[in-house]
Write a protein that holds these residues in place. Structure first.
Motif, PDB file in Angstrom:
ATOM      1  N   ASN A 233      -2.999   0.083  -0.391  1.00 54.03           N
ATOM      2  CA  ASN A 233      -2.749  -0.718  -1.594  1.00 54.03           C
ATOM      3  C   ASN A 233      -1.406  -1.429  -1.525  1.00 54.03           C
ATOM      4  OD1 ASN A 233      -5.187   0.081  -2.636  1.00 54.03           O
ATOM      5  ND2 ASN A 233      -4.343   1.699  -3.918  1.00 54.03           N
ATOM      6  N   MET A 234      -0.402  -0.776  -0.924  1.00 57.38           N
ATOM      7  CA  MET A 234       0.903  -1.423  -0.756  1.00 57.38           C
ATOM      8  C   MET A 234       0.797  -2.625   0.178  1.00 57.38           C
ATOM      9  SD  MET A 234       3.316   1.986  -0.470  1.00 57.38           S
ATOM     10  CE  MET A 234       4.800   1.036  -0.110  1.00 57.38           C
TER      11      MET A 234
ATOM     12  N   GLU B 255      -0.900  -5.402  -1.707  1.00 65.21           N
ATOM     13  CA  GLU B 255       0.036  -5.976  -2.682  1.00 65.21           C
ATOM     14  C   GLU B 255       1.044  -6.889  -2.002  1.00 65.21           C
ATOM     15  OE1 GLU B 255       1.427  -6.658  -6.519  1.00 65.21           O
ATOM     16  OE2 GLU B 255      -0.311  -5.462  -5.907  1.00 65.21           O
ATOM     17  N   ASN B 256       1.517  -6.480  -0.834  1.00 64.77           N
ATOM     18  CA  ASN B 256       2.519  -7.276  -0.124  1.00 64.77           C
ATOM     19  C   ASN B 256       1.927  -8.573   0.421  1.00 64.77           C
ATOM     20  OD1 ASN B 256       5.232  -7.513   1.219  1.00 64.77           O
ATOM     21  ND2 ASN B 256       3.959  -7.445   3.059  1.00 64.77           N
TER      22      ASN B 256
END
Length: 304
Positions: free
Chosen positions: A228-229, A232-233
Motif C-alpha cells: 500500500n505504501m 501511495e508513493n
C-alpha cells in the motif's frame, strides 16, 4: 489414491506443465459432458492435463490476470487450451465445456485424503475470533434482511455455511447468471491481488511450513502495508478518475461494524456460535438475497 495425488501435485506445483508425459488420472463422470452441446464426447487424460496446464499458465500471470474479469480470464484459458499442438485435428472445446470439466477436476482434487483448503478447514483458526468473541460485531442489510456474520466468496468445494458464498456452477435464468458472473469476477480480483503480492515479495511466494502461524500473519500484514505504501508513493503517475461516479446511490444494502469484546461466558455459547457459522438455512437465505440485490443494482447494466 495415487492417481488423485498426481492431480494434487500437478495443481500445487504452479509451474509450467510438461504436456508430453502424463499418467492416467481417472475422473468420475467421463461420459457426462455439458448438457445441451451438439456433440458429446469424453474427455481424455491428455485433454485433462492440457486443460490444467492452460489454467495454471494463465493464472500464474498475476499482473495481467488481475486486470480482467472472470469471463476474460476463462476465454484466455480456452484459447490457450484449443491452441495446444497436441490437439491438432480435434474439435475445439467451448468455454462452458472447459468450465464444467474444471469443476469436475476440482471435485476429484477435493477427495478425502488430499491436502487442500476443504480438508484443513476444520483445523483452521479462521473462525476462532468469532467463536471466542474477539471478532468485531458486524451487522448489514441485504435485500431488506439483516445478517450478523461476514462472509467469504469461495468456489463450490466449500460447504454451505452462512460464512461462505459460492458461485452457481450451472446458472439457470438471468438473475442466477448475473450473480455467478459478479461473484466469480469479484473472487478472481481477490485471488489476483494475492498473486500481485506473491510477484512482489518472494517471502509470500516461498514455502512457509517452517514458520508459525503468528509469524506468517505478521509477514502478510507487513507485505500488505508495504504494498500500500508503494501504491501511495506511485499514485501520482496513475490516471486519476472522478470517484463520485462510482459512489453508490440508494441501495437495499447497508452495513455497520462495532468493535466490542463479547467473550462467550461458557462452552455452550461457543457451540452456539459454531452452529451459527455453519447454518445452511442462513447460507441459502443470504445467497438468495444477494442474487436479488445484485439483480436490482446491475440487472440493467450490460457492462457488468
Amino acid at each position: 489414491m495415487a492417481n488423485y495425488n498426481g492431480y494434487v501435485n500437478l495443481l500445487a506445483s504452479q509451474g509450467s506443465i510438461d504436456l508430453g508425459s502424463s499418467q492416467p488420472f481417472p475422473i468420475p463422470g467421463q461420459s457426462n459432458d455439458e448438457p445441451g452441446v451438439k456433440e458429446r464426447r469424453k474427455w481424455t487424460t491428455k485433454e485433462d492435463v492440457i486443460l490444467i496446464g492452460a489454467w495454471l499458465n494463465t493464472s500464474k500471470d498475476p499482473i495481467v490476470s488481475n486486470e480482467q474479469k472472470a469471463g476474460a480470464f476463462w476465454r484466455r484459458i480456452v484459447e490457450y487450451y484449443n491452441a495446444s499442438p497436441l490437439l491438432v485435428g480435434t474439435i475445439p472445446r467451448e468455454l462452458g465445456q472447459c468450465k464444467q470439466r474444471w469443476a469436475r477436476i476440482n471435485d476429484v482434487v477435493g477427495s478425502p485424503g488430499t491436502l487442500n483448503d476443504i480438508n484443513v478447514l476444520d483445523r483452521s483458526p479462521v473462525f476462532d475470533d468469532i467463536y471466542e468473541g474477539r471478532a468485531p460485531r458486524v451487522t448489514y442489510m441485504v435485500n431488506g434482511h439483516q445478517y450478523d456474520l461476514a462472509y467469504y466468496l469461495t468456489d463450490g468445494i466449500y460447504p454451505k455455511w452462512s460464512t461462505f458464498i459460492q458461485s452457481i456452477t450451472l446458472p439457470q435464468g438471468p438473475k442466477a447468471e448475473l450473480f455467478a458472473k459478479v461473484q466469480e469476477a469479484t473472487r478472481k480480483d481477490v485471488e489476483r491481488a494475492f498473486g500481485v503480492l506473491q510477484a512482489r515479495f518472494a517471502i509470500v511466494k516461498n514455502p512457509a511450513l517452517s514458520l508459525d502461524k503468528g509469524k506468517i500473519g505478521n509477514i502478510m500484514r507487513a507485505c500488505i502495508i508495504l504494498h500500500n505504501m508503494i501504491v501511495e508513493n506511485e499514485r501520482g503517475g496513475y490516471t486519476l478518475y472522478d470517484t463520485s461516479e462510482f459512489e453508490e446511490g440508494e441501495s437495499s444494502r447497508s452495513s455497520h461494524v462495532e468493535h466490542i469484546n463479547n467473550m462467550p461466558t461458557h462452552f455452550g455459547n461457543m457451540l452456539g456460535l459454531r452452529n451459527h457459522v455453519r447454518d445452511r438455512r442462513t447460507h441459502q437465505a443470504l445467497k438468495n438475497d444477494l442474487i436479488e440485490n445484485i439483480w436490482n443494482k446491475f440487472g440493467d447494466n450490460e457492462d457488468v
